[in-house]
Scaffold this motif. Structure first.
Motif, PDB file in Angstrom:
ATOM      1  N   ALA A  18      13.527 -44.199  40.996  1.00  0.00           N
ATOM      2  CA  ALA A  18      14.401 -43.359  40.204  1.00  0.00           C
ATOM      3  C   ALA A  18      13.877 -43.778  38.856  1.00  0.00           C
ATOM      4  N   VAL A  19      14.001 -42.918  37.881  1.00  0.00           N
ATOM      5  CA  VAL A  19      13.535 -43.039  36.221  1.00  0.00           C
ATOM      6  C   VAL A  19      14.908 -42.652  35.697  1.00  0.00           C
ATOM      7  N   GLY A  20      15.521 -43.436  34.794  1.00  0.00           N
ATOM      8  CA  GLY A  20      16.563 -43.110  33.866  1.00  0.00           C
ATOM      9  C   GLY A  20      17.224 -44.148  33.254  1.00  0.00           C
ATOM     10  N   GLY A  21      18.446 -44.268  32.903  1.00  0.00           N
ATOM     11  CA  GLY A  21      19.415 -45.160  32.190  1.00  0.00           C
ATOM     12  C   GLY A  21      20.503 -45.356  32.531  1.00  0.00           C
ATOM     13  N   GLY A  22      20.822 -46.659  32.669  1.00  0.00           N
ATOM     14  CA  GLY A  22      22.313 -47.263  32.792  1.00  0.00           C
ATOM     15  C   GLY A  22      22.738 -47.198  34.315  1.00  0.00           C
ATOM     16  N   PHE A  23      21.680 -47.163  35.091  1.00  0.00           N
ATOM     17  CA  PHE A  23      22.043 -47.279  36.666  1.00  0.00           C
ATOM     18  C   PHE A  23      22.733 -48.660  37.094  1.00  0.00           C
ATOM     19  N   GLU A  24      23.725 -48.488  37.964  1.00  0.00           N
ATOM     20  CA  GLU A  24      24.126 -49.994  38.519  1.00  0.00           C
ATOM     21  C   GLU A  24      23.040 -50.652  39.313  1.00  0.00           C
ATOM     22  N   LEU A  25      23.304 -51.768  39.472  1.00  0.00           N
ATOM     23  CA  LEU A  25      22.193 -52.400  40.234  1.00  0.00           C
ATOM     24  C   LEU A  25      23.001 -52.884  41.499  1.00  0.00           C
ATOM     25  N   PRO A  26      23.219 -52.322  42.554  1.00  0.00           N
ATOM     26  CA  PRO A  26      23.699 -53.022  43.657  1.00  0.00           C
ATOM     27  C   PRO A  26      22.774 -53.949  44.471  1.00  0.00           C
TER      28      PRO A  26
END
Length: 307
Positions: free
Chosen positions: A142-150
């Motif tokens: 995925a490309v984006g911003g602010g994703f959580e990193l499980p």
């Protein structure tokens, strides 16, 4: 000796807290994943999960076992993936996610070159303005911003994104140009309302010298979508505060001009998210390397900055 499928079903179920999510990642049925975990529990003689209608929770024994085996499983699967990657061309369906506007403007135009290089890969793009759970939803990247990193997901920063004030030359004609963010209150503004909070988005802009000022816009219209914000500004309705990726092409063509040049807000990073690098299949590794190469060749990291 436990089978790799039993161990993999356990580790992926623990990461996602769900048999169904693990099944999507492993291309199995939820029943098959549940059977593999149950067999592992029988062989070990301990319960690894507490099961409920709300999902899975690791037991104390399950926590200890996960810590003991997860790294070894990643190493084994990394070796398998490396051998498979060198054995042939990247191939298969590549499930990808990005925000609609950014994906259509920047990522989709890269696909002809990607497909020419990797014709056996089928990109399956999902353009969506919400953040997705890569593991639960079965995305390769995925490309984006602010994703959580499980656990099991890593991020590679592609660029920083700046917010700038823009308007059309027609709107600014005959008007006194603002010299500081507070002056925006003297001009009509096209203003963004947050989809999540319902509140007007308030921005603090910084000068090249580090001075920070809160923007006091005077709305003539509010919208809850960045595309609508761009469209309203292009219709000469007022000044808008927008991310550089949304307005870069219009600034380069002259359809929009910077207001308060030199002032900007840092909106954070655009990153490429994918599962643990040790586990990347050839198709995903090919996409990761290709996207990083394209950002470098097109100088997107520099072009997304206010300067």
């Amino acid at each position: 000796m436990e089978t790799l499928s039993n161990l993999e079903s356990f580790v992926r179920s623990a990461e996602a807290a769900s048999f169904s999510a693990a099944a999507r990642r492993l291309a199995l049925t939820p029943a098959a994943v549940s059977r593999n975990v149950a067999q592992l529990e029988r062989n070990l003689g301990v319960r690894l999960f507490q099961r409920s209608t709300r999902g899975l929770t690791l037991t104390e024994a399950g926590e200890r076992f996960l810590n003991a085996v997860a790294g070894g499983l990643d190493t084994i699967q990394g070796a398998i993936a490396e051998v498979a990657a060198t054995a042939g061309q990247p191939a298969g369906v590549l499930k990808l996610n990005a925000a609609h506007r950014f994906g259509c403007d920047f990522l989709l135009p890269m696909m002809p070159a990607f497909l020419q290089r990797y014709p056996a890969v089928l990109p399956d793009w999902h353009f969506d303005n919400r953040q997705v759970d890569l593991i639960r939803d079965g995305f390769d990247a995925a490309v984006g911003g602010g994703f959580e990193l499980p656990p099991g997901v890593v991020a590679r920063e592609l660029a920083r994104v700046h917010i700038v004030a823009v308007a059309t030359p027609q709107f600014m004609r005959g008007r006194k140009a603002p010299v500081k963010p507070a002056d925006l209150a003297d001009h009509e503004g096209v203003v963004l309302r947050s989809v999540f909070s319902g509140r007007i988005a308030r921005r603090t802009l910084r000068s090249p010298h580090g001075e920070a000022q809160l923007c006091e816009q005077r709305p003539v219209i509010t919208v809850n979508d960045p595309d609508a914000l761009v469209r309203g500004v292009l219709m000469h309705m007022g000044i808008g505060l927008m991310a550089m990726p949304h307005v870069m092409h219009y600034l380069e063509s002259g359809e929009l001009v910077r207001v308060l040049p030199g002032w900007h807000d840092d909106a954070g990073a655009i990153s490429l998210y994918f599962t643990s690098q040790k586990l990347l299949p050839a198709k995903t590794r090919a996409f990761v390397d290709f996207l990083i190469e394209q950002f470098r060749e097109q100088r997107l990291a520099q072009r997304f900055l206010a300067a």
